[in-house]
Scaffold this motif. Structure first.
Motif, PDB file in Angstrom:
ATOM      1  N   VAL A 254       0.751  -1.284   0.010  1.00  0.00           N
ATOM      2  CA  VAL A 254      -0.098   0.051   0.071  1.00  0.00           C
ATOM      3  C   VAL A 254       0.977   1.294   0.137  1.00  0.00           C
ATOM      4  CG1 VAL A 254      -1.809   1.465   1.173  1.00  0.00           C
ATOM      5  CG2 VAL A 254      -1.990  -1.171   1.127  1.00  0.00           C
ATOM      6  N   GLY A 255       2.110   1.114   0.866  1.00  0.00           N
ATOM      7  CA  GLY A 255       2.889   2.321   0.808  1.00  0.00           C
ATOM      8  C   GLY A 255       3.598   2.695  -0.614  1.00  0.00           C
ATOM      9  N   LEU A 256       3.814   1.751  -1.346  1.00  0.00           N
ATOM     10  CA  LEU A 256       4.494   1.717  -2.541  1.00  0.00           C
ATOM     11  C   LEU A 256       3.501   2.364  -3.822  1.00  0.00           C
ATOM     12  CD1 LEU A 256       6.755  -0.954  -2.756  1.00  0.00           C
ATOM     13  CD2 LEU A 256       7.651   1.433  -2.600  1.00  0.00           C
ATOM     14  N   LEU A 257       1.898   1.699  -3.554  1.00  0.00           N
ATOM     15  CA  LEU A 257       0.943   2.408  -4.244  1.00  0.00           C
ATOM     16  C   LEU A 257       0.698   3.595  -4.286  1.00  0.00           C
ATOM     17  CD1 LEU A 257      -1.094   0.873  -6.273  1.00  0.00           C
ATOM     18  CD2 LEU A 257      -2.567   0.762  -4.102  1.00  0.00           C
ATOM     19  N   ILE A 258       0.923   4.258  -3.088  1.00  0.00           N
ATOM     20  CA  ILE A 258       0.672   5.607  -2.817  1.00  0.00           C
ATOM     21  C   ILE A 258       1.704   6.507  -3.457  1.00  0.00           C
ATOM     22  CG2 ILE A 258       0.413   7.561  -0.824  1.00  0.00           C
ATOM     23  CD1 ILE A 258      -0.677   4.954   0.860  1.00  0.00           C
ATOM     24  N   ILE A 259       3.037   5.935  -3.234  1.00  0.00           N
ATOM     25  CA  ILE A 259       4.185   6.579  -3.822  1.00  0.00           C
ATOM     26  C   ILE A 259       4.223   6.816  -5.363  1.00  0.00           C
ATOM     27  CG2 ILE A 259       6.674   6.273  -4.407  1.00  0.00           C
ATOM     28  CD1 ILE A 259       6.978   5.487  -1.592  1.00  0.00           C
ATOM     29  N   ALA A 260       3.526   5.420  -6.014  1.00  0.00           N
ATOM     30  CA  ALA A 260       3.224   5.288  -7.493  1.00  0.00           C
ATOM     31  C   ALA A 260       2.286   6.600  -7.719  1.00  0.00           C
ATOM     32  CB  ALA A 260       2.705   3.934  -7.892  1.00  0.00           C
ATOM     33  N   ARG A 261       1.210   6.595  -7.040  1.00  0.00           N
ATOM     34  CA  ARG A 261       0.148   7.729  -7.088  1.00  0.00           C
ATOM     35  C   ARG A 261       0.744   9.080  -7.397  1.00  0.00           C
ATOM     36  NH1 ARG A 261      -5.612   7.703  -8.438  1.00  0.00           N
ATOM     37  NH2 ARG A 261      -5.523   5.513  -8.201  1.00  0.00           N
ATOM     38  N   ALA A 262       1.642   9.191  -6.234  1.00  0.00           N
ATOM     39  CA  ALA A 262       2.369  10.650  -5.894  1.00  0.00           C
ATOM     40  C   ALA A 262       3.183  10.861  -7.308  1.00  0.00           C
ATOM     41  CB  ALA A 262       3.051  10.841  -4.763  1.00  0.00           C
ATOM     42  N   VAL A 263       3.754   9.897  -7.973  1.00  0.00           N
ATOM     43  CA  VAL A 263       4.539   9.966  -9.029  1.00  0.00           C
ATOM     44  C   VAL A 263       3.596  10.407 -10.219  1.00  0.00           C
ATOM     45  CG1 VAL A 263       6.027   8.764 -10.537  1.00  0.00           C
ATOM     46  CG2 VAL A 263       6.672   8.679  -8.432  1.00  0.00           C
ATOM     47  N   ARG A 264       2.565   9.888 -10.325  1.00  0.00           N
ATOM     48  CA  ARG A 264       1.515   9.972 -11.443  1.00  0.00           C
ATOM     49  C   ARG A 264       1.046  11.478 -11.263  1.00  0.00           C
ATOM     50  NH1 ARG A 264      -2.851   5.813 -12.703  1.00  0.00           N
ATOM     51  NH2 ARG A 264      -4.142   6.542 -11.026  1.00  0.00           N
ATOM     52  N   MET A 265       0.972  11.806 -10.008  1.00  0.00           N
ATOM     53  CA  MET A 265       0.471  13.374  -9.750  1.00  0.00           C
ATOM     54  C   MET A 265       1.763  14.155 -10.449  1.00  0.00           C
ATOM     55  SD  MET A 265      -1.314  13.370  -6.000  1.00  0.00           S
ATOM     56  CE  MET A 265      -1.479  15.182  -6.320  1.00  0.00           C
ATOM     57  N   VAL A 266       2.964  13.901 -10.298  1.00  0.00           N
ATOM     58  CA  VAL A 266       3.907  14.757 -10.980  1.00  0.00           C
ATOM     59  C   VAL A 266       3.810  14.563 -12.493  1.00  0.00           C
ATOM     60  CG1 VAL A 266       6.646  14.835 -11.281  1.00  0.00           C
ATOM     61  CG2 VAL A 266       5.576  14.378  -8.993  1.00  0.00           C
ATOM     62  N   PHE A 267       3.392  13.374 -13.039  1.00  0.00           N
ATOM     63  CA  PHE A 267       3.142  13.233 -14.413  1.00  0.00           C
ATOM     64  C   PHE A 267       2.131  14.456 -15.114  1.00  0.00           C
ATOM     65  CE2 PHE A 267       0.381  11.120 -17.538  1.00  0.00           C
ATOM     66  CZ  PHE A 267       1.207  11.337 -18.433  1.00  0.00           C
ATOM     67  N   TRP A 268       1.005  14.510 -14.127  1.00  0.00           N
ATOM     68  CA  TRP A 268       0.008  15.323 -14.542  1.00  0.00           C
ATOM     69  C   TRP A 268       0.440  16.562 -14.377  1.00  0.00           C
ATOM     70  CZ3 TRP A 268      -3.061  12.763 -17.311  1.00  0.00           C
ATOM     71  CH2 TRP A 268      -3.623  11.433 -16.856  1.00  0.00           C
ATOM     72  N   GLY A 269       1.269  17.108 -13.565  1.00  0.00           N
ATOM     73  CA  GLY A 269       1.993  18.522 -13.332  1.00  0.00           C
ATOM     74  C   GLY A 269       2.901  18.717 -14.426  1.00  0.00           C
ATOM     75  N   VAL A 270       3.401  17.800 -14.880  1.00  0.00           N
ATOM     76  CA  VAL A 270       4.258  17.889 -16.072  1.00  0.00           C
ATOM     77  C   VAL A 270       3.440  18.171 -17.481  1.00  0.00           C
ATOM     78  CG1 VAL A 270       6.095  16.816 -17.661  1.00  0.00           C
ATOM     79  CG2 VAL A 270       6.433  16.885 -15.338  1.00  0.00           C
TER      80      VAL A 270
END
Length: 142
Positions: free
Chosen positions: A83-99
């Protein structure tokens, strides 16, 4: 179909005590409604609705798991890392949306799904990071 039947036959008892509002036949229509209301594009029926549906379904599917872990008091290490790594993956995806936003593409509706997911998991992420720093079990205080 056979796999669904076998899961229902052998693991039916694991879901008999679940809360009514956390069952899939409640969460999936909510995800579908969110996908129709908040999806990129102008057309009401398009492939973008399916993309938004998968993101909202993923976000809402984490709610029962977080609820269960919250009431278990002590979370298994493999589950906590997943679950922790799933949350980190979601945070990285938020960076993707920011880019993408920086490049001129605007997908606020999909970013909203990731933001909702992040808000739901803030307390879990705090405890997981504390567990990684200190060591030991991930324990929720009841």
């Amino acid at each position: 179909v056979v796999l669904c039947y076998l899961c229902h036959k052998f693991y039916f008892t694991t879901t008999t005590h679940a809360r009514m509002e956390l069952r899939f036949y409640i969460l999936i229509p909510i995800a579908l409604a969110l996908a129709f209301l908040f999806h990129p594009g102008d057309a009401w029926v398009s492939m973008q609705v399916l993309v938004a549906f998968t993101m909202y379904a993923e976000c809402l599917a984490l709610i029962p798991q977080l609820y269960l872990m919250r009431h278990m008091h002590e979370v298994e290490p493999l589950t906590s890392h997943y679950v922790g790594l799933l949350i980190i993956a979601r945070a990285v995806r938020m960076v993707f949306w920011g880019v993408l936003f920086w490049m001129g593409e605007h997908f606020f509706q999909l970013f909203f799904a990731d933001l909702l997911h992040t808000i739901l998991t803030v307390d879990y992420m705090y405890l997981w990071c504390k567990k990684l720093r200190v060591g030991g079990q991930l324990v929720y205080n009841m």
